[in-house]
Design a protein around this motif. Structure first.
Motif, PDB file in Angstrom:
ATOM      1  N   LEU A  65      29.535  34.296  23.110  1.00 25.29           N
ATOM      2  CA  LEU A  65      29.229  34.661  24.493  1.00 25.29           C
ATOM      3  C   LEU A  65      27.815  34.211  24.820  1.00 25.29           C
ATOM      4  CD1 LEU A  65      30.429  38.349  25.028  1.00 25.29           C
ATOM      5  CD2 LEU A  65      31.481  36.278  25.899  1.00 25.29           C
ATOM      6  N   SER A  85      31.061  38.971  32.359  1.00 27.29           N
ATOM      7  CA  SER A  85      32.473  39.332  32.275  1.00 27.29           C
ATOM      8  C   SER A  85      32.680  40.799  31.870  1.00 27.29           C
ATOM      9  CB  SER A  85      33.221  38.407  31.312  1.00 27.29           C
ATOM     10  OG  SER A  85      32.768  38.584  29.990  1.00 27.29           O
ATOM     11  N   GLU A 110      40.807  42.619  29.059  1.00 28.24           N
ATOM     12  CA  GLU A 110      41.305  41.293  29.420  1.00 28.24           C
ATOM     13  C   GLU A 110      41.624  40.516  28.138  1.00 28.24           C
ATOM     14  OE1 GLU A 110      38.094  39.619  31.713  1.00 28.24           O
ATOM     15  OE2 GLU A 110      38.196  41.211  33.217  1.00 28.24           O
ATOM     16  N   LEU A 111      42.491  39.516  28.242  1.00 25.43           N
ATOM     17  CA  LEU A 111      42.810  38.688  27.067  1.00 25.43           C
ATOM     18  C   LEU A 111      41.553  38.111  26.434  1.00 25.43           C
ATOM     19  CD1 LEU A 111      46.055  36.690  27.970  1.00 25.43           C
ATOM     20  CD2 LEU A 111      45.740  38.310  26.086  1.00 25.43           C
ATOM     21  N   SER A 112      40.595  37.724  27.257  1.00 22.37           N
ATOM     22  CA  SER A 112      39.357  37.119  26.755  1.00 22.37           C
ATOM     23  C   SER A 112      38.473  38.106  25.989  1.00 22.37           C
ATOM     24  CB  SER A 112      38.561  36.505  27.903  1.00 22.37           C
ATOM     25  OG  SER A 112      38.219  37.500  28.852  1.00 22.37           O
ATOM     26  N   ASP A 113      38.796  39.396  26.040  1.00 28.50           N
ATOM     27  CA  ASP A 113      38.020  40.396  25.298  1.00 28.50           C
ATOM     28  C   ASP A 113      38.339  40.385  23.807  1.00 28.50           C
ATOM     29  OD1 ASP A 113      36.866  41.229  27.679  1.00 28.50           O
ATOM     30  OD2 ASP A 113      38.210  42.946  27.929  1.00 28.50           O
TER      31      ASP A 113
END
Length: 139
Positions: A65, A85, A110-113
């Protein structure tokens, strides 16, 4: 010179905070945490034995990140250091910090987490990891 070294050693040995910090471990989760998209999830992290983290800087970060911070508390939440995000989606439980609980809640996952998170207390030189797996429901 010897006297100042002796006094520093005495202070370290007699200061319970220093001794407790040296004996304390920061514990994450040995098993991955699983959540579904849209859920709220708790990433566990605590000091053992329980030592207050009320006045400690608590940092949650995630590799890859930029900025790398998911949550950064240094007396207050520092939004300018937080990855956008995660804006308004993370929180610590302030009333639990005195018991050494520095777990973090992520809202509306979220999927990105998905990934590996690092929980750290920089002043105590302690860190632990928690893996989050995110799935989707078949509706």
């Amino acid at each position: 010179m010897m006297e100042s070294m002796f006094l520093a050693l005495m202070f370290t040995c007699l200061n319970p905070t220093v001794l407790l910090a040296a004996q304390t471990q920061l514990i994450g989760s040995h098993q991955p945490i699983v959540a579904l998209v849209g859920d709220d999830v708790l990433l566990p992290c605590h000091l053992e034995p329980a030592v207050s983290a009320t006045y400690e800087t608590v940092v949650w970060s995630k590799a890859a990140l930029e900025p790398k911070y998911v949550h950064h508390k240094d007396g207050r939440l520092l939004f300018e250091k937080q990855d956008p995000s995660y804006f308004l989606r993370t929180r610590l439980f302030m009333d639990e910090l005195q018991r050494g609980n520095v777990s973090m809640k992520i809202s509306k996952v979220e999927l990105s987490d998905a990934g590996t998170y690092k929980c750290s207390l920089p002043a105590m030189k302690k860190e632990a990891e928690v893996e989050l797996i995110v799935g989707t429901s078949k509706r």
